[in-house]
Enzyme design. Structure first.
Site, PDB file in Angstrom:
ATOM      1  N   ARG A 157       1.019  -1.189  -0.014  1.00 54.54           N
ATOM      2  CA  ARG A 157       0.196  -0.015  -0.088  1.00 54.54           C
ATOM      3  C   ARG A 157       0.908   1.224   0.098  1.00 54.54           C
ATOM      4  O   ARG A 157       0.563   2.479  -0.704  1.00 54.54           O
ATOM      5  CB  ARG A 157      -1.049   0.021   1.412  1.00 54.54           C
ATOM      6  N   ASN A 163     -10.618  -4.207  -1.296  1.00 54.60           N
ATOM      7  CA  ASN A 163     -10.584  -2.901  -2.116  1.00 54.60           C
ATOM      8  C   ASN A 163      -9.693  -3.253  -3.463  1.00 54.60           C
ATOM      9  O   ASN A 163      -8.854  -4.232  -3.236  1.00 54.60           O
ATOM     10  CB  ASN A 163      -9.929  -1.622  -1.462  1.00 54.60           C
ATOM     11  N   CYS A 200     -19.109  -1.623   0.784  1.00 52.84           N
ATOM     12  CA  CYS A 200     -18.220  -0.289   1.233  1.00 52.84           C
ATOM     13  C   CYS A 200     -18.997   0.271   2.506  1.00 52.84           C
ATOM     14  O   CYS A 200     -20.092   0.467   2.603  1.00 52.84           O
ATOM     15  CB  CYS A 200     -17.975   0.729   0.207  1.00 52.84           C
ATOM     16  N   HIS A 214     -16.531   3.993  -4.443  1.00 52.75           N
ATOM     17  CA  HIS A 214     -15.585   4.963  -4.293  1.00 52.75           C
ATOM     18  C   HIS A 214     -15.667   6.151  -5.455  1.00 52.75           C
ATOM     19  O   HIS A 214     -14.740   7.056  -5.715  1.00 52.75           O
ATOM     20  CB  HIS A 214     -14.022   4.711  -4.312  1.00 52.75           C
ATOM     21  N   TYR A 228     -13.847  10.377  -2.042  1.00 52.03           N
ATOM     22  CA  TYR A 228     -12.896  10.012  -3.056  1.00 52.03           C
ATOM     23  C   TYR A 228     -13.333  10.911  -4.340  1.00 52.03           C
ATOM     24  O   TYR A 228     -12.151  10.717  -5.076  1.00 52.03           O
ATOM     25  CB  TYR A 228     -13.149   8.453  -3.219  1.00 52.03           C
TER      26      TYR A 228
END
Length: 435
Positions: free
Chosen positions: A90, A144, A164, A194, A241
């Site tokens: 990440r 995700n 989500c 998102h 987002y």
């Protein structure tokens, strides 16, 4: 009722456990199996999970294992919350795209594509093993990028729904601002994972979104880290987002000047694991709220209950009470599932995030009013990218990665797409069998 959690060694798992314990009347779990290859983390998380159940008087049994097949055997539902490559991967997703002038984020842009490429093959392998060991089990995907992962699962014929926490987070926040109970708030929530907008906020059938913006617009804008003036001009509330699209260059400058979110989360996780090792701890610590994923547990319990029990309970995010047609009554939940004509400008097999009737028969998006051109254009653009991203994840190859990046609205130019393609492959080679 047996549930299995793949990625059960996550520091986030106690949030899920707390929800299962508090809402046991909604979802009466008799056995919960935490599955994770990280034995040390799993031992600490599992121990705390048992203590949380004991403190709240839950009669269910909690076990843990590194053996996926054994863990999912006989499960009624399997919850996926894995992170291929961990926080280290990440951190890369959030940093190397910045070198090319593109936002660095784990679900959006080039970093989001990297996560999809690492994740989709692993999730599909898990799903096939679930199908062999528990062919009737539902798969609830938190992993995700949820939209792409859920589309992969559904197109391969798996019984899957994506989830989500954006919608339930908005519902709870708006309820606090308006001074009403959360189950009185109904959202007109629509878009892609998102990439969603709240086009109405209804209380007792009245759309209070204009009043919400007029009276609490500054607070909402601060949470979204967007200008209040933009919300007023849009007349809707975009998800957090959307800042990566509406304020891309400003966000890139911001991200270049501070540590990555992955670095922050990794530090929090180290502290949490130390806390979980304390045998006197028998509730989720306050620090966990800084880990992210607020209200996931409540959304997960509600969705799983609808899939397994067809409870017809009220208060689902996006709707109050039950709905349905024909022989398929169920609860209204905001989920990620096949479009099937709900947004007619998208393919039927696109995965959208919208209110759906959820029951043991599956999820079916309720009729929605047409999406406004401003939102429809971006939705169609990102849907095309997601189609190409899934092709790259399933089939591999540098050209497919390049094409997906070129199609992404945050990239869209050949030279940056070329540089990002090389960087993505270089940083993820160990996870890409074709590389």
């Amino acid at each position: 009722m047996k549930l299995a959690v793949v990625g059960g060694g996550s520091t986030y798992t106690p949030e899920l456990i707390d929800g299962f314990a508090r809402l046991r009347d909604v979802l009466p779990v008799t056995e919960l199996v935490l599955i994770d290859p990280a034995a040390g983390r799993l031992e600490r998380v599992g121990g705390l999970a048992r203590r949380i159940f004991a403190r709240q008087g839950h009669p269910g049994r909690i076990t843990w294992t590194g053996d996926l097949d054994a863990g999912v055997d006989g499960a009624d539902a399997v919850l996926l919350q894995l992170r291929v490559g961990g926080q280290a991967a990440r951190n890369q997703d959030e940093t190397w795209p910045l070198e090319c002038g593109c936002v660095g984020q784990e679900t959006t842009g080039a970093g989001g594509l990297a996560k999809a490429l690492r994740t989709v093959p692993v999730v599909l392998d898990i799903a096939e093993r679930v199908r062999r060991r528990s062919p009737g089990a539902w798969i609830v995907d938190f992993t995700n990028p949820v939209g792409i992962v859920t589309r992969a699962l559904l197109t391969q014929g798996h019984k899957a729904v994506g989830l989500c926490n954006v919608a339930i987070g908005f519902q709870r926040k708006f309820a606090r601002l308006l001074g009403v109970a959360p189950d009185q708030v109904e959202l007109d929530h629509i878009g892609l994972n998102h990439l969603t907008w709240e086009r109405a906020v209804r209380v007792a059938g009245e759309d209070v979104l204009p009043r919400l913006l007029a009276e609490h617009g500054d607070a909402v804008a601060d949470d979204l880290r967007m200008p209040r003036s933009l919300l007023d001009r849009l007349g809707v509330i975009p998800s957090y987002y959307l800042r990566y699209f509406y304020r891309h260059d400003a966000v890139v400058r911001e991200l270049r000047g501070k540590p990555s979110r992955a670095a922050e989360v990794a530090a929090i996780e180290r502290q949490l694991l130390d806390m979980y090792a304390d045998p006197s701890l028998d509730e989720k610590p306050e620090l966990l709220s800084k880990r992210g994923g607020a209200y996931y547990s409540e959304a997960a319990v509600a969705l799983t209950s609808s899939l397994l029990r067809g409870t017809g309970t009220s208060g689902g995010v996006g709707g109050a009470g039950t709905s349905g047609g024909g022989n398929d009554p169920g609860d209204i939940r905001i989920v990620n599932t096949f479009n099937h004509g709900a947004l007619p400008f998208l393919p039927d097999d696109a995965v959208i995030e919208a209110p759906a009737v959820v029951s043991p028969a599956g999820a079916r998006v309720v009729p929605v009013r047409p999406l406004e051109p401003l939102h429809a254009g971006l939705t169609a653009h990102v849907t095309a990218y997601e189609h190409l991203a899934l092709e790259a994840a399933l089939k591999g190859g540098r050209d497919r990665v390049f094409t997906a990046l070129l199609a992404h609205p945050l990239i869209g130019q050949a030279d940056p797409a070329d540089r990002l393609t090389d960087a993505l492959i270089a940083h993820n080679r160990e996870h890409l069998t074709w590389a």
